[in-house]
Motif scaffolding. Structure first.
Motif: not given
Length: 505
Positions: A327-328, A390-394, A473-475
């Motif tokens: 996600a981003a 930008v999220q990649v899993g953990p 990041a907290k979102q």
């Protein structure tokens, strides 16, 4: 008949406890690609406030891209062997990527390594001073490091092509994420001095040094992806150190050597995406060392080789699985610029009117910078700043567009809910140095705090960027990190070869 079969299959899946959604959901996928952006001989070499030109090529400069896909969303992470990347180029590349892949622009992260030996992507952008008075326009275009319009188009196209190829090449993958420690190659270059101020690079042996004025971040952040055959196809490496190990000629600097170490272990087709951590005050120069400095290739091998070796250790050690979700998020801050005093502007006009050799090159260069900034502030007193997560899993990559002080990166890591947080500087634009408020306070000072056309944001800008990054990041909700499977249960009997008393005869 077909509908009856479908109904029967559905009933059987429900009866067996199998999730229809899980069965239909595509597996985690990853793709990697790269493009060459080595500058041509004769192009400008950025990294300073005056003009310099490339006369030789040492190693390739590249765009390297990774695309991760959780079956519902996709994100792209791009590393450039470049001093900086301006906002117009980011917008152009993102637009092309969206048109060709459908990926939202905010899902594309583009970061420059800050190689001082790379191609002309800055400092002055094409057209930036076209409306300025002739004298200011001449200072900008004739006396300052300038981006090359054709080269920028090449870089923009290379970014888009690398991301689109990575997008097309995404395949079923397992991936892992982890941290290593490399604490021998990067040092804070700012020192508290006996005169009550803080200096940058006071030089080894200086008796006026009291103590180091800021931290370092020795973590080597790594994300790796393996294909269905168990082959490493690509990885991301995040580390906080200026890319200023300068060999003779155009170069990616220590990132070139880092890549060679990883490819030497896993194969020459592995794509290594490098992302710089918060290293505005961090370089490979140890001002406390009693020994002569390494130079050129020796310097590059030492820094890049050790970081690369630590990344290899992480890649060999981490458990693999699916890094989901991806996600981003982005947000935009309005940051005011620091404004030079009118009397200082008038004084700088007098300095610039003279021969640099007469008034001193350093004084002349920074007087020129004040005049360029004075024009910029009148045209744009505030600067829009994109912050991205930008999220990649953990794992989460939290960006800023600055040469960002290391303390801010540590603050982001401390405030993030993710177990793996990677601060990424010089991403999606460039706003120059962003020091801490302390560095801009009464006991501060040093090179990074100089007021220039390049670096000029208000003192609280860095803190606001860190807070915004943590908020993003907290979102997001961290995914589950892969773990190794459990050991088999203990058997009734110990290993027959070893379960014996000592034998002396």
């Amino acid at each position: 008949m077909t509908s009856r079969i479908s109904l029967i299959m559905t009933v059987l899946m429900l009866a067996s406890g199998t999730s229809i959604m899980a069965a239909d959901k595509p597996a985690f996928r990853a793709g990697f690609a790269e493009r060459d952006i080595t500058p041509a001989l004769g192009m400008e070499r950025p990294g300073g406030y005056s003009k310099a030109f490339h006369t030789s090529i040492h190693d390739p400069c590249k765009v390297r891209a990774a695309v991760f896909d959780d079956g519902a969303s996709r994100v792209a992470i791009v590393g450039l062997d470049a001093l900086m990347i301006g906002r117009p180029s980011v917008v152009a590349a993102r637009t092309t990527i969206h048109e060709r892949t459908g990926m939202p622009p905010e899902s594309v992260l583009i970061s420059a390594s800050h190689s001082h030996s790379s191609g002309p992507t800055g400092m002055v952008l094409p057209g930036e001073f076209d409306d300025a008075p002739p004298a200011i326009r001449a200072l900008a275009y004739e006396k300052t490091s300038c981006a090359n319009a054709d080269y920028l188009k090449q870089v923009e196209q290379a970014i888009a092509d690398a991301v689109c190829e990575a997008f097309e090449k995404r395949g079923a993958a397992t991936a892992g994420v982890g941290f290593g420690i490399e604490d021998q190659v990067a040092f804070n270059r700012r020192f508290h001095m006996r005169n009550g101020l803080t200096f940058t690079h006071p030089r080894p042996g200086n008796p006026e040094m009291l103590d180091v004025a800021g931290p370092t971040d020795p973590q080597v952040g790594v994300v790796g992806a393996w294909n269905a055959d168990g082959k490493l196809t690509g990885c991301i490496v995040n580390f906080a150190c200026h890319a200023t190990t300068s060999p003779a000629g155009a170069s990616a600097t220590y990132i070139y050597y880092l890549e060679r170490v990883i490819r030497g272990t896993f194969g020459n087709d592995v794509i290594v995406v490098f992302l710089p951590g918060a290293c505005g005050d961090i370089t490979q120069v140890d001002n406390l060392s009693p020994f002569a400095r390494r130079r050129g290739d020796d310097d590059g091998w030492f820094v890049g080789g050790r970081i690369g070796a630590e990344a290899v250790k992480v890649l060999l050690s981490i458990p693999r699985g699916e890094l989901v979700p991806v996600a981003a998020r982005t947000t935009t801050l309005e940051c005011k610029r620091r404004v030079p005093r009118p009397d200082r502007v008038a004084h700088c006009e007098k300095i610039v009117a003279q021969d640099p050799a007469k008034v001193g090159t350093t004084d002349w260069v920074f007087a020129k910078e004040i005049l360029l900034l004075d024009y910029l502030v009148k045209k744009a007193p505030e600067k829009q700043v994109e912050i991205q997560a930008v999220q990649v899993g953990p794992a989460v990559f939290v960006t800023n567009p600055a040469e960002y002080f290391c303390q801010f990166g540590l603050d982001i890591k401390a405030g993030s809910p993710f177990p793996f947080t990677f601060p990424v500087e010089l991403a999606n634009d460039c706003v120059g140095y962003v020091p801490t408020e302390e560095a801009l306070g009464p006991r501060g000072g040093g090179y990074e705090t100089r007021l220039t056309f390049y670096s000029n944001l208000e003192p609280n800008a860095g803190r606001r960027m860190a807070e915004a990054g943590v908020d993003l990041a907290k979102q997001l909700t961290p995914g589950t990190a892969p773990t190794f499977g459990p050991a088999p249960p203990f058997k009734a009997d110990a290993w027959g070869y070893g379960a014996v008393p000592p034998e002396l005869d």
